[in-house]
Design a protein around this motif. Sequence first.
Motif, PDB file in Angstrom:
ATOM      1  N   ILE A 367      50.212 -48.661   5.171  1.00 37.61           N
ATOM      2  CA  ILE A 367      50.415 -49.746   3.558  1.00 37.61           C
ATOM      3  C   ILE A 367      49.803 -50.617   3.294  1.00 37.61           C
ATOM      4  N   ALA A 368      48.834 -50.506   4.394  1.00 35.76           N
ATOM      5  CA  ALA A 368      47.432 -52.163   3.929  1.00 35.76           C
ATOM      6  C   ALA A 368      46.015 -51.021   3.429  1.00 35.76           C
ATOM      7  N   CYS A 369      46.824 -50.323   2.257  1.00 32.41           N
ATOM      8  CA  CYS A 369      45.390 -49.328   1.563  1.00 32.41           C
ATOM      9  C   CYS A 369      44.835 -50.011   1.569  1.00 32.41           C
ATOM     10  N   PRO A 370      43.670 -50.553   0.897  1.00 33.88           N
ATOM     11  CA  PRO A 370      42.860 -50.964  -0.032  1.00 33.88           C
ATOM     12  C   PRO A 370      42.500 -50.558  -1.444  1.00 33.88           C
ATOM     13  N   CYS A 371      43.354 -48.995  -1.509  1.00 36.58           N
ATOM     14  CA  CYS A 371      42.915 -48.013  -2.501  1.00 36.58           C
ATOM     15  C   CYS A 371      43.056 -49.794  -3.860  1.00 36.58           C
ATOM     16  N   ALA A 372      44.168 -49.820  -4.115  1.00 34.93           N
ATOM     17  CA  ALA A 372      44.784 -50.620  -5.071  1.00 34.93           C
ATOM     18  C   ALA A 372      43.673 -52.042  -5.538  1.00 34.93           C
ATOM     19  N   LEU A 373      43.239 -52.828  -4.179  1.00 39.79           N
ATOM     20  CA  LEU A 373      42.288 -53.714  -4.569  1.00 39.79           C
ATOM     21  C   LEU A 373      40.626 -53.496  -5.403  1.00 39.79           C
ATOM     22  N   GLY A 374      40.644 -52.108  -4.558  1.00 38.55           N
ATOM     23  CA  GLY A 374      39.113 -51.171  -5.259  1.00 38.55           C
ATOM     24  C   GLY A 374      39.093 -50.620  -6.963  1.00 38.55           C
ATOM     25  N   LEU A 375      40.898 -49.916  -7.223  1.00 42.56           N
ATOM     26  CA  LEU A 375      40.573 -49.995  -8.643  1.00 42.56           C
ATOM     27  C   LEU A 375      41.205 -50.875  -9.134  1.00 42.56           C
ATOM     28  N   ALA A 376      41.738 -51.989  -9.046  1.00 39.91           N
ATOM     29  CA  ALA A 376      41.588 -53.055 -10.065  1.00 39.91           C
ATOM     30  C   ALA A 376      41.058 -54.292 -11.073  1.00 39.91           C
ATOM     31  N   THR A 377      39.438 -54.207 -10.781  1.00 41.90           N
ATOM     32  CA  THR A 377      38.733 -54.348 -11.572  1.00 41.90           C
ATOM     33  C   THR A 377      38.467 -52.796 -11.920  1.00 41.90           C
ATOM     34  N   PRO A 378      37.422 -52.378 -11.556  1.00 41.04           N
ATOM     35  CA  PRO A 378      36.840 -51.362 -12.369  1.00 41.04           C
ATOM     36  C   PRO A 378      37.628 -50.078 -13.216  1.00 41.04           C
ATOM     37  N   THR A 379      38.235 -50.187 -12.926  1.00 36.81           N
ATOM     38  CA  THR A 379      40.125 -49.614 -14.701  1.00 36.81           C
ATOM     39  C   THR A 379      39.993 -50.088 -14.986  1.00 36.81           C
TER      40      THR A 379
END
Length: 727
Positions: A367-379
């Motif tokens: 569950i603790a995947c940093p995908c959402a964190l990494g996508l938040a700003t650049p997308t």
Amino acid sequence: MTCASCASSIESMLKATDGVNEANVNFAAKTVQVTYAPDVTSPAKLKDTVQEIGFELLVEDTTQDELEERQAKALADLKRKTIGAIILAAPVFVLGMFFHDTFTWGNWAMFILTIPVLFWAGQRFFVGAWAQAKHFRANMDTLVALSTGIAFIFSAFNTIYPEFFLSRGLMPHVYFEAVAVIIAFILLGKYLEESAKNRSSAAIKKLMGMQPKTVRILRGGTELEIKTEEVRIGDTVLLLPGERVPVDGEVIAGSTYVNESMLSGEPLPVQKQAGDTVYAGTINQKGSVQLTAQKTGGQTMLAHIIKLVQEAQGSKAPVQKLVDKIAGIFVPIVLGIAILTFAAWIILGGEAYLTEALLSTISVLVIACPCALGLATPTAIMVGVGRGAEQGILIKDAESLERAQHVNAVILDKTGTITLGKPTVTDVIWAENVAEKQQAEQIFYSMESQSEHPIAQAIYTYYKEQGQTTLQLNYFSSLTGQGIEADFDGTRYYAGNEKLLQEHKVILPEHLKMAAMQLQEEAKTVIYFADATQALAVFAVSDPIKPTAAEGIKAMLDAGIELYMLTGDNKQTAAAVSKQVGITNYKAELLPSDKGEFIKQLQQEGKIVAMVGDGINDAQALALADVSIAMGHGTDVAMDVAGITLMRSDLKQIANAIKLSKATVKTIRQNLFWAFFYNVICIPIAAGVLFPFTGFLLNPMIAGAAMALSSVSVVSNSLRLKAKKLD
């Protein structure tokens, strides 16, 4: 790259490479911008560095078509594996959830079906995790590989040798359904995420679609059809009605109307005839013409716009620096939490809690995947910059986009910003005692023909249309903020404003002074022509105010923004123009350095200042402002300095740019909130903090679905910017 930690790893490895000064990896755009010393390192070495940690760096001259083909192939492969994983995971899920106590052969069936899910569909996670582990690094692949790998090994052991736990009075549970469904969910999430990210770069594809693939040219009297990138400067290009212009060039034969809305935003076609310039990407509507190629390939205005948008989409907003730091340590922290979770369950629950310990540890890892964190700003940046490009607002970098939301003071240049920048001579008044007036006109025309100022160009055009001829001047010099001076036959001549006459103690006849005052009250710019002793003539130049200027200024005032007009023109003309457009704060007769000092003064008062200009004389002020905005029809210098370029000469676009900034930053904040909130809430729940109170344990399959959903939701939220209404 599968997550923000991947981007962080690549970035840190590149920065640690000898000769690399700066490296910025954009997770959403899948790009890296590297500044390096070519005498120390090379793209080939950078490629090797990135390959060491399991990634591929494209450094060869890859065309956009080839790049899109590679991306389409990768997406198709991901789609195929996602579908395969779902088909195989479905029976495993049914057997594991509903028939695990009924069929003794069920474990073996699930074991066989899970193997291709894990090692074919999920192969990418194990390959990536191993590449990272070799360098003592960890990313999302590490979390997925560890969680599913541990669950699979534990389940396989219990399937092959169930007696180990049975002999100890424990049930040999298997979790093949968790392994298969987690892989299927994560792949589905990555596929949806990649599809959504492709939509976020639609603006670039739309711009690139404006470049024709082929072009017809004349070489050696023969008509040839060649690829657009093969056109050379000086080639004669043939253009038929309905075709897009392939290069920037000058019309040499024929007459036509060209739709330039992609540059100017104006829907009406512009007439083009011999001597006029046409731009790549615009549409030839009426006639057939021939043109000489002046700029080709990456040198055209369209290519410049595409490059600006690409670089802006790949740049990082200041807030991203904090996110990058968090992403860099996020996975190691999660691994630590997973170990503590397992230890806590074993110590507090005893041997009977081995199953719960295993499930909780797997849930934490998944569950603790940093995908959402990494996508938040650049997308959000990608979609925001793309949305701006579609509206004629070119944003140079993410920092300008983020900072524009705070602007509370806007400085407007007059000529070319508030006015059309197309001045014309309206009045000419000569002194009564001018001897040899014809020669005086020739001298004045010769002086103005050497000046780059828009007003000088108006006077030059005025005399050129009358068939005036030039003389050879002995000396010529431009006097910044005042005008020009020249020498002819030993006599010094001046052309410029009243300050210029005063500085050189030139006498201004009373009737010329009165005429000048009257012209200035009519919002006309006055130019004096004088010799070393007295003024010889007064020229009035009128530069019409843009039709939408007052509306654009009202929009900014309604938004609570303070407006200032700064100009090198005289006070009377400045007052008349400012009154017509509704600006109360203005300053006249300013040098370029004076504009810069005024910006510093406002900044010292705590204002966030945006400067809007279009000429070389605005470059200094643009560089000093917090946010610099150039009008697209202006000089290349102004556009290069500016953080934001407005392709339409419409002041309403300034308010639109600020609206876009606010909407983009709001989306980034929403994305970051949900990304952090998701992890803060879900990791403790996955670890089992609710179990002592409610008996609830998070199923690893639900954890996998939640992780996939978090990434998709962030990208989907960013895509809402595409529908943002700016006008």
